[in-house]
Design a protein around this motif. Structure first.
Motif, short mmCIF file in Angstrom:
data_model
loop_
_atom_site.label_atom_id
_atom_site.label_comp_id
_atom_site.label_asym_id
_atom_site.label_seq_id
_atom_site.Cartn_x
_atom_site.Cartn_y
_atom_site.Cartn_z
N ILE A 223 57.30 39.34 39.65
CA ILE A 223 57.72 40.74 39.50
C ILE A 223 56.50 41.64 39.69
N GLU A 267 51.08 36.03 50.22
CA GLU A 267 51.91 35.20 49.35
C GLU A 267 51.75 33.71 49.64
N GLN A 329 52.94 34.74 43.30
CA GLN A 329 53.38 34.75 44.70
C GLN A 329 53.72 36.15 45.23
N GLY A 330 53.69 37.15 44.34
CA GLY A 330 53.92 38.51 44.80
C GLY A 330 52.64 39.22 45.19
N VAL A 331 51.56 38.47 45.36
CA VAL A 331 50.20 39.04 45.49
C VAL A 331 50.06 40.05 46.63
N ARG A 332 50.88 39.93 47.66
CA ARG A 332 50.82 40.89 48.77
C ARG A 332 51.15 42.31 48.30
N MET A 333 51.80 42.41 47.15
CA MET A 333 52.23 43.72 46.64
C MET A 333 51.23 44.35 45.66
#
Lengths: 350, 350
Positions: A223, A267, A329-333
């Motif tokens: 999230i 991600e 896994q949301g690291v691109r955001m």
């Protein structure tokens, strides 16, 4: 839109059902925690590795910066940690020496195992003394006696589950809130049964946990923004916990090189590893993780002790190849931001 | 509430943005597909392993049962499949012989590799001949020539991505729709780059893909009911694709023992394996998966050919220990139902 008040926000006396995750290892500064709570969420101290003195000092600082509720997170000690094969331990130390040499740092060569049980007992005493409003636990279920004491002085208790079975056991133990940690989450898996049973993605985990327990569920894992919050709530969560999104805030204690790495990662670059601590955790893949892939790591938290000096020195040298770059896994955001700005976007949407 | 019409439903001329996943291996019967399409969704034929004659016959039956749009899914052949070490192949055959003996079935001992490239070419010809309304692809990106032909006769084209990079490549190739397959999904990973880059949980994958492409995104993986659909839409999807939820429908071609196993399984019982096909896939763990864990499987689809007789015989014998029990991580939410009832619940909520 703002998030509606619900049983979770009422229980905690907060205005938005948004937790800043209790990331350990110096990330959760008093500034990060207090600012989150001041913005209406719940700031949480990642105190798993901290001494009671360090916890006392952190709480003092948090209370100087906010009069809102906040939480402290502890690790339930592993009963089996004392049974370590001394020969295998020496082999791991020998293996790590090459990295110590490369970075110019000592590896603890003592095979004396730290007493984590007594650390935990001291932490609990401190938490009780400080009458901490919210206490969360990872890696297991606290003893009945501990829970009774915490309940007596009004602390809200939070457990961490990574599958339905763990959630049901936590509910039966009497915790007030359950964090359901999806496989997307950065950092350590909270799993306290076999680790392969605790890798469920949030979109599947949240509704299955929500169906199985009456205790309010807080969704963690993947999230990053208001979209994720809306999704988690639709799936049955009453609140959310974000870690990675807070890491790149100005107030977080993450090293600058760590923040910069997160801001430039995708991600697909996160991976599970036991290399740093002996327990499965998700972070950005690097040389240490790759080279340690074939090694049999020692149990948590012993492996963590063995790699502490390497990680500290690497951080000092801005050498990200040997740092634990925990990330979800949301690291691109992730964004370079402040807690105030992040909380505003989380609460109001973009 | 019903799902709003959007660019996806308009493009496909369907009333609800809900796809029944194109599961291969006899699951997607003409009844399952046509009933999904008749209920306003998009039924899809899992034709990856089918001959052109089988595809023609299936399409004929589908068209007898519905005049609504439907899709056919094909596997993009792997260029490298011809380079198989004959010695290693023989070793795998030798290993599998024990199971063949136990089940009383032959293992194909020929080391002749099937020509999957020509199978695919024949499938494409058949799809063109039949003017199939929707064609989806897994394991890669179709050739420009193929796409030009499909476009010319009005087929809508769907690609499958498991990370942002794959989604961007699919968009650049010109597909009309991108299925974003989260790590929760049952069955094969659609990944066409390194398989470890394609294991992103839906709650993180959907928004990151939606941010990166303009092409409509259909979320797959872990979605089992209206809660999952609301979540996927909030994360940026324009539609959803469900596999596991359709497996236990009366109309699905899944063996009865497979359905019963799904109805009695929990989220922690699924695991990734390459044992059955040589390609990573998620299914309920069983003896074959566990015993094969240490074996080096042959490349897809060769490994699949080698285990076909074992799986078929096991299904005949109701021996679930040797069947590929593909299932997603939402498996605890499956119900014994019909397509009509399932679609009603998905469209209207519970």
């Amino acid at each position: 839109m703002a998030w509606k008040q619900n049983e979770l926000t009422e229980m905690l006396n907060i205005s938005s059902p948004i937790f800043q995750a209790p990331m350990a290892g110096g990330i959760t500064t008093p500034e990060l925690i207090s600012e989150t709570s001041n913005c209406g969420g719940l700031g949480n101290l990642g105190a798993g590795y901290m001494s009671s003195e360090e916890i006392r000092e952190a709480i003092k600082q948090i209370r100087r910066l906010t009069d809102k509720p906040f939480g402290v997170n502890l690790f339930i000690p592993n009963e089996r940690e004392d049974h370590v094969d001394k020969k295998e331990l020496t082999a791991m130390i020998d293996y790590l020496l090459q990295y110590g040499k490369e970075l110019g740092v000592e590896i603890p060569v003592s095979t004396q195992v730290k007493n984590y049980k007594s650390l935990y007992e001291n932490q609990i005493e401190e938490i009780l003394r400080e009458k901490v409003p919210v206490v969360s636990f990872t890696f297991g279920i606290p003893d009945k006696a501990v829970m009774t004491e915490l309940r007596k002085q009004g602390s809200i208790m939070i457990g961490t589950a990574t599958n339905v079975k763990e959630a049901v056991e936590l509910e039966e133990s009497g915790v007030d809130i359950i964090v359901a940690q999806g496989s997307e989450a950065g950092g350590h898996r909270g799993t306290f049964h076999k680790e392969e049973t605790g890798l469920i993605g949030s979109i599947a985990l949240i509704p299955q946990v929500a169906d199985a327990v009456r205790t309010p569920v807080v969704a963690a894992g993947g999230i990053m923004d208001a979209r994720g919050i809306t999704a988690a709530m639709a799936l049955g969560a009453k609140g959310v916990q974000l870690g990675t999104a807070f890491l790149t805030c100005k107030e977080s204690g993450a090293a600058e090189i760590y923040k910069q790495t997160l801001l430039n990662s995708t991600e697909e670059q996160t991976t599970f590893t036991k290399a740093f601590s002996g327990k499965l955790a998700r972070g950005i893949s690097n040389r240490f993780i790759q080279e340690m892939a074939d090694q049999t790591t020692k149990p948590f938290p012993l492996q963590n002790d063995l790699t502490t000096s390497i990680r500290r020195k690497a951080a000092m040298l801005n050498q990200k190849d040997f740092m634990s770059l925990w990330a979800g896994q949301g690291v691109r955001m992730v964004k370079e931001t402040t807690v105030k700005q992040l909380m505003k976007e989380l609460i109001l949407g973009k």
